[in-house]
Design an enzyme around this catalytic site. Structure first.
Site, PDB file in Angstrom:
ATOM      1  N   GLU A   1       2.387   6.338  -7.066  1.00 16.28           N
ATOM      2  CA  GLU A   1       1.339   7.213  -7.609  1.00 16.28           C
ATOM      3  C   GLU A   1       1.711   8.695  -7.420  1.00 16.28           C
ATOM      4  OE1 GLU A   1      -2.534   6.043  -6.054  1.00 16.28           O
ATOM      5  OE2 GLU A   1      -2.048   3.944  -6.360  1.00 16.28           O
TER       6      GLU A   1
ATOM      7  N   TYR B   1       0.834  -1.212   0.000  1.00 11.22           N
ATOM      8  CA  TYR B   1       0.000   0.000   0.000  1.00 11.22           C
ATOM      9  C   TYR B   1       0.875   1.271   0.000  1.00 11.22           C
ATOM     10  CZ  TYR B   1      -5.102   0.770   0.293  1.00 11.22           C
ATOM     11  OH  TYR B   1      -6.431   1.024   0.016  1.00 11.22           O
TER      12      TYR B   1
HETATM   13  C1  LIG Z   1     -11.426  11.503  -8.469  1.00 12.94           C
HETATM   14  C2  LIG Z   1     -10.112  11.848  -7.882  1.00 12.94           C
HETATM   15  C3  LIG Z   1      -9.839  11.040  -6.681  1.00 12.94           C
HETATM   16  C4  LIG Z   1      -8.553  11.422  -6.048  1.00 12.94           C
HETATM   17  C5  LIG Z   1      -8.445  10.829  -4.701  1.00 12.94           C
HETATM   18  C6  LIG Z   1      -7.094  10.955  -4.202  1.00 12.94           C
HETATM   19  C7  LIG Z   1      -6.915  10.361  -2.826  1.00 12.94           C
HETATM   20  C8  LIG Z   1      -6.578   8.955  -2.858  1.00 12.94           C
HETATM   21  C9  LIG Z   1      -6.033   8.383  -1.636  1.00 12.94           C
HETATM   22  C10 LIG Z   1      -6.101   6.887  -1.770  1.00 12.94           C
HETATM   23  C11 LIG Z   1      -4.835   6.247  -2.106  1.00 12.94           C
HETATM   24  C12 LIG Z   1      -5.064   4.878  -2.709  1.00 12.94           C
HETATM   25  C13 LIG Z   1      -3.819   4.401  -3.250  1.00 12.94           C
HETATM   26  C14 LIG Z   1      -3.917   3.023  -3.864  1.00 12.94           C
HETATM   27  O1  LIG Z   1      -4.368   3.117  -5.187  1.00 12.94           O
HETATM   28  C15 LIG Z   1      -2.596   2.408  -3.822  1.00 12.94           C
HETATM   29  C16 LIG Z   1      -2.690   0.933  -3.926  1.00 12.94           C
HETATM   30  O2  LIG Z   1      -3.681   0.294  -4.091  1.00 12.94           O
HETATM   31  S1  LIG Z   1      -1.236   0.198  -3.757  1.00 12.94           S
HETATM   32  C17 LIG Z   1      -1.584  -1.537  -3.678  1.00 12.94           C
HETATM   33  C18 LIG Z   1      -1.963  -2.018  -2.307  1.00 12.94           C
HETATM   34  N1  LIG Z   1      -3.339  -1.857  -2.199  1.00 12.94           N
HETATM   35  C19 LIG Z   1      -4.111  -2.634  -1.467  1.00 12.94           C
HETATM   36  O3  LIG Z   1      -3.690  -3.532  -0.774  1.00 12.94           O
HETATM   37  C20 LIG Z   1      -5.539  -2.353  -1.608  1.00 12.94           C
HETATM   38  C21 LIG Z   1      -6.245  -2.624  -0.385  1.00 12.94           C
HETATM   39  N2  LIG Z   1      -7.555  -2.168  -0.619  1.00 12.94           N
HETATM   40  C22 LIG Z   1      -8.539  -3.017  -0.827  1.00 12.94           C
HETATM   41  O4  LIG Z   1      -8.419  -4.194  -0.741  1.00 12.94           O
HETATM   42  C23 LIG Z   1      -9.899  -2.493  -1.182  1.00 12.94           C
HETATM   43  O5  LIG Z   1      -9.791  -1.534  -2.080  1.00 12.94           O
HETATM   44  C24 LIG Z   1     -10.706  -2.123   0.007  1.00 12.94           C
HETATM   45  C25 LIG Z   1     -12.000  -1.470  -0.420  1.00 12.94           C
HETATM   46  C26 LIG Z   1      -9.929  -1.134   0.852  1.00 12.94           C
HETATM   47  C27 LIG Z   1     -10.977  -3.444   0.694  1.00 12.94           C
HETATM   48  O6  LIG Z   1     -11.662  -3.347   1.788  1.00 12.94           O
HETATM   49  P1  LIG Z   1     -12.722  -4.460   2.160  1.00 12.94           P
HETATM   50  O7  LIG Z   1     -13.446  -3.958   3.315  1.00 12.94           O
HETATM   51  O8  LIG Z   1     -13.484  -4.853   0.944  1.00 12.94           O
HETATM   52  O9  LIG Z   1     -11.868  -5.698   2.568  1.00 12.94           O
HETATM   53  P2  LIG Z   1     -12.123  -7.222   2.401  1.00 12.94           P
HETATM   54  O10 LIG Z   1     -11.367  -7.705   1.235  1.00 12.94           O
HETATM   55  O11 LIG Z   1     -11.742  -7.804   3.711  1.00 12.94           O
HETATM   56  O12 LIG Z   1     -13.686  -7.468   2.105  1.00 12.94           O
HETATM   57  C28 LIG Z   1     -14.719  -7.304   3.086  1.00 12.94           C
HETATM   58  C29 LIG Z   1     -15.846  -8.273   2.822  1.00 12.94           C
HETATM   59  O13 LIG Z   1     -16.411  -8.084   1.542  1.00 12.94           O
HETATM   60  C30 LIG Z   1     -16.218  -9.248   0.747  1.00 12.94           C
HETATM   61  N3  LIG Z   1     -15.941  -8.825  -0.619  1.00 12.94           N
HETATM   62  C31 LIG Z   1     -15.420  -7.656  -0.994  1.00 12.94           C
HETATM   63  N4  LIG Z   1     -15.273  -7.613  -2.320  1.00 12.94           N
HETATM   64  C32 LIG Z   1     -15.685  -8.803  -2.785  1.00 12.94           C
HETATM   65  C33 LIG Z   1     -15.769  -9.375  -4.072  1.00 12.94           C
HETATM   66  N5  LIG Z   1     -15.361  -8.724  -5.171  1.00 12.94           N
HETATM   67  N6  LIG Z   1     -16.271 -10.623  -4.178  1.00 12.94           N
HETATM   68  C34 LIG Z   1     -16.682 -11.307  -3.092  1.00 12.94           C
HETATM   69  N7  LIG Z   1     -16.635 -10.816  -1.833  1.00 12.94           N
HETATM   70  C35 LIG Z   1     -16.136  -9.582  -1.689  1.00 12.94           C
HETATM   71  C36 LIG Z   1     -15.083  -9.968   1.399  1.00 12.94           C
HETATM   72  O14 LIG Z   1     -15.049 -11.321   1.133  1.00 12.94           O
HETATM   73  C37 LIG Z   1     -15.368  -9.704   2.845  1.00 12.94           C
HETATM   74  O15 LIG Z   1     -16.458 -10.513   3.248  1.00 12.94           O
HETATM   75  P3  LIG Z   1     -16.629 -11.096   4.722  1.00 12.94           P
HETATM   76  O16 LIG Z   1     -16.567  -9.928   5.671  1.00 12.94           O
HETATM   77  O17 LIG Z   1     -17.929 -11.802   4.714  1.00 12.94           O
HETATM   78  O18 LIG Z   1     -15.481 -12.018   4.924  1.00 12.94           O
END
Ligand SMILES: CCCCCCCCCCCCC[C@@H](O)CC(=O)SCCNC(=O)CCNC(=O)[C@H](O)C(C)(C)COP(=O)(O)OP(=O)(O)OC[C@H]1O[C@@H](n2cnc3c(N)ncnc32)[C@H](O)[C@@H]1OP(=O)(O)O
Length: 242
Positions: free
Chosen positions: A171, A164
């Site tokens: 970026e 992250y």
């Molecule tokens: C318009 C101009 C905008 C300008 C804005 C400028 C400001 C920006 C600041 C932000 C910076 C971001 C930078 C970023 O781009 C850099 C990178 O990404 S670097 C790479 C590293 N990145 C990561 O590791 C990303 C981490 N982030 C994420 O994973 C997700 O995006 C996030 C939404 C944060 C994930 O959170 P979430 O709460 O979804 O976590 P979980 O995975 O634990 O999921 C929770 C539960 O939902 C179920 N789920 C979610 N998605 C799915 C799916 N597609 N299919 C099935 N199930 C899904 C998951 O299983 C969990 O369920 P349960 O609780 O039942 O277990």
């Protein structure tokens, strides 16, 4: 009385059937979506590796994968919809910020400004995004299929600790590299006087975007740290309604 009880039971059964059909449909769609996205990012990983092995340089790499990257990253907008209609338990805001900032990076920075496409920082965030998304989408897929290998769960909730911040550095350096070109070209900007009587300077907009990482990124990062504690250590965490 008996008939109204029966009616109630029939209604309940119908409701339960509807809910079951809905959740079966949602699971089927999510499984398809996650498999497609894992495949998409794997294709990107292979294309980047092949390009680098064949050419021995990262120059031109972005151009060679641009179409696939734009398609799969833009398609991720569907995830905001998943949260909005409640088929995944994730915040619309957290997902929205994550997806929109990526789409902004792809379309309004990297794709729009040719001169920065060969910057090392572009490759940095591309590699980080690719590793993250292959892990994330394969995690969701295996979880939906009830066959989640521990190493994928481990990778999903540990790699982000390093990836992250590294992705954010990639970026921010890319946006920083774009600034002089944006200033010189005046792209996406509107100067007064014009018929709408509106002025907009993309250069300053980019500076605001860079500054907005300061309050927004820690929120995403701490959200993931809380998810990590919940998923890997079974902690029950009461999240504020975002
Ligand atoms: C318009 C101009 C905008 C300008 C804005 C400028 C400001 C920006 C600041 C932000 C910076 C971001 C930078 C970023 O781009 C850099 C990178 O990404 S670097 C790479 C590293 N990145 C990561 O590791 C990303 C981490 N982030 C994420 O994973 C997700 O995006 C996030 C939404 C944060 C994930 O959170 P979430 O709460 O979804 O976590 P979980 O995975 O634990 O999921 C929770 C539960 O939902 C179920 N789920 C979610 N998605 C799915 C799916 N597609 N299919 C099935 N199930 C899904 C998951 O299983 C969990 O369920 P349960 O609780 O039942 O277990």
């Amino acid at each position: 009385m008996a008939s109204s009880e029966e009616d109630g039971t029939v209604e309940e059964k119908e409701n339960n059937n509807k809910k079951r059909t809905k959740s079966t449909l949602a699971t089927a769609w999510l499984t398809f979506y996650n498999i497609a996205m894992t495949a998409g990012w794997l294709v990107l990983a292979m294309a980047m590796t092949r390009f680098y092995i064949q050419k021995g340089t990262h120059k031109g790499l972005y151009r060679s994968i641009a179409r696939t990257l734009k398609f799969f990253q833009t398609f991720a907008l569907v995830e905001v919809g998943h949260c909005a209609i409640g088929i995944v338990r994730t915040s619309v805001i957290v997902t929205g910020v994550q997806v929109c900032s990526r789409i902004f990076m792809v379309w309004f920075i990297t794709n729009s400004i040719r001169q920065i496409q060969s910057e090392e920082s572009v490759i940095l965030f591309l590699v980080v995004w690719t590793v993250t998304e292959i892990t994330r989408y394969s995690y969701y897929t295996f979880k939906l299929l009830n066959h989640l290998p521990y190493f994928i769960k481990w990778a999903r909730y540990n790699l982000f600790i390093v990836l992250y911040p590294v992705g954010v550095v990639g970026e921010l350096l890319t946006i920083y590299a774009a600034l002089p070109f944006v200033r010189r070209s005046g792209m996406y900007s509107m100067r007064l006087p014009n018929k709408y009587n509106v002025s907009f300077d993309y250069y300053y907009c980019l500076i605001v975007v860079m500054l907005s990482y300061i309050p927004l990124f820690p929120q995403l990062y701490f959200h993931m740290l809380r998810q990590r504690r919940r998923m890997l250590h079974g902690e029950v965490i009461v999240e504020k309604d975002d």
